[in-house]
Design an enzyme around this catalytic site. Structure first.
Site, PDB file in Angstrom:
ATOM      1  N   SER A 159       0.842  -1.267   0.011  1.00  8.60           N
ATOM      2  CA  SER A 159      -0.036   0.080  -0.180  1.00  8.60           C
ATOM      3  C   SER A 159       0.926   1.317   0.091  1.00  8.60           C
ATOM      4  CB  SER A 159      -0.777   0.097   1.183  1.00  8.60           C
ATOM      5  OG  SER A 159      -1.434   1.334   1.541  1.00  8.60           O
ATOM      6  N   TYR A 185       0.306   0.112  10.986  1.00 14.93           N
ATOM      7  CA  TYR A 185      -0.174  -0.527   9.436  1.00 14.93           C
ATOM      8  C   TYR A 185       0.915  -0.107   8.495  1.00 14.93           C
ATOM      9  CZ  TYR A 185      -2.515  -0.537   5.175  1.00 14.93           C
ATOM     10  OH  TYR A 185      -3.243  -0.669   3.759  1.00 14.93           O
TER      11      TYR A 185
END
Length: 326
Positions: A159, A185
């Protein structure tokens, strides 16, 4: 070896859909495993691969949800898997290997994002454990089938969030530092990119190539842990009413567009002879100097071969598995 991290001018772009990225290729006779293949981008990835003729194995933690999402799709096999549970990973991989099938495509698409601090049964922080360690163990267990394919691709869904944080090698599980859900994350998404880089280096001689992927900004089930401030950060809050307005998704991709890059990486002959690169918008991404405001490109810490090599033994220790990819 010089870096291969530069665009190849594929002719595709941010609005390319998964079907367009497949470019009419016939995948009949091939087998793919797509983790998270029953939700969001994973569902579209499963659909496109299966409609092209591949048999797609979709391991799921929630069998009822998976069955409903994939109802009516041909050549799709549902299986059981919990990426946070080593025994579940081993059992799933064991069943697949016992089938005697080769594995030319493994798409590691499942994940969690910005979750509150949670630990798995081993005490590992959940985002790192699920997004990285679970997929690391899965690829290790499936290695015989990947190698037997005589040309396989492993797709690690990363990501743009990798720019939130590098790997903290001294404290990956937030045991001594304050927990920040976005740092956690970001670390897990950096790990996804570094895993592909090192797996490709180790697996190239066996015909296994690996790629990491930024799908683009997409609103899927991953947003379930976000709060109002997170939505504000993405420009999705009507400040006059304080309401979240998901229709304000300028700059966000559709699911069909979001699944395109992983389909391209899994199937495109344009990538023959390449591997270990971070891709976005159906092309190899541009390297960028640092984590600025722009959302494109890959930052240095996510394409650092020394960090990738260092992550491998850490992952073996934390996942309690030896992964001899050669």
């Amino acid at each position: 070896m010089p870096s291969r991290q530069f665009p190849i001018r594929s002719g595709f772009g941010a609005t390319t859909t998964a079907v367009e990225a497949l470019a009419g290729r016939d995948l009949s006779g091939l087998t793919a495993i797509v983790t998270g293949g029953y939700s969001g981008l994973g569902t579209e990835t499963t659909r496109v691969l299966s409609e092209a003729g591949a048999t797609v194995v979709v391991p799921a933690r929630d069998a009822a949800k998976a069955g409903a999402a994939l109802a009516g799709m041909k050549r799709v096999e549902l299986e059981t898997l919990d990426l946070a549970d080593p025994a579940s990973i081993d059992a799933f991989a064991g069943r697949f290997l016992a089938s005697g099938r080769k594995l030319p495509i493994l798409v590691n698409s499942a994940g969690v994002m910005a979750a509150p601090l949670t630990r798995d049964a081993r005490g590992h922080e959940l985002q790192f454990a699920t997004n990285h360690l679970g997929h690391f163990r899965l690829a290790a267990r499936l290695w015989p089938a990947l190698r037997a394919a005589g040309g396989a691709r492993v797709i690690s869904v990363s990501s743009a969030g990798h720019r939130f944080a590098p790997i903290d090698f001294d404290d990956p599980n937030f045991e001594r530092r304050d927990y920040d859900k976005w740092q956690a994350y970001g670390q897990s998404k950096t790990a996804n990119a570094l895993f592909a880089l090192e797996l490709d280096r180790r697996g190239e001689s066996a015909g296994v190539r690996a790629f990491s992927v930024h799908p683009g900004g997409i609103l899927t089930d991953l947003v379930r842990h976000l709060d109002i401030e997170d939505f504000r950060r993405f420009g999705l809050v009507d400040e006059a009413t304080g309401e979240v307005r998901l229709e304000r998704r300028q700059g966000f991709k559709t699911v069909e567009q979001g699944a395109a890059t992983q389909i391209w990486c899994a199937t495109s002959p344009q990538l023959d002879g390449l591997g270990g690169v971070y891709c976005e918008d159906c092309d190899v991404a541009e390297p960028v100097r640092g984590a600025g405001e722009e959302r494109h490109g890959v930052v240095p810490w996510a394409m650092d071969p020394e960090a990738a090599a260092r992550l491998w033994p850490l992952s073996e220790r934390l996942a309690d598995i030896r992964f001899d990819a050669a």
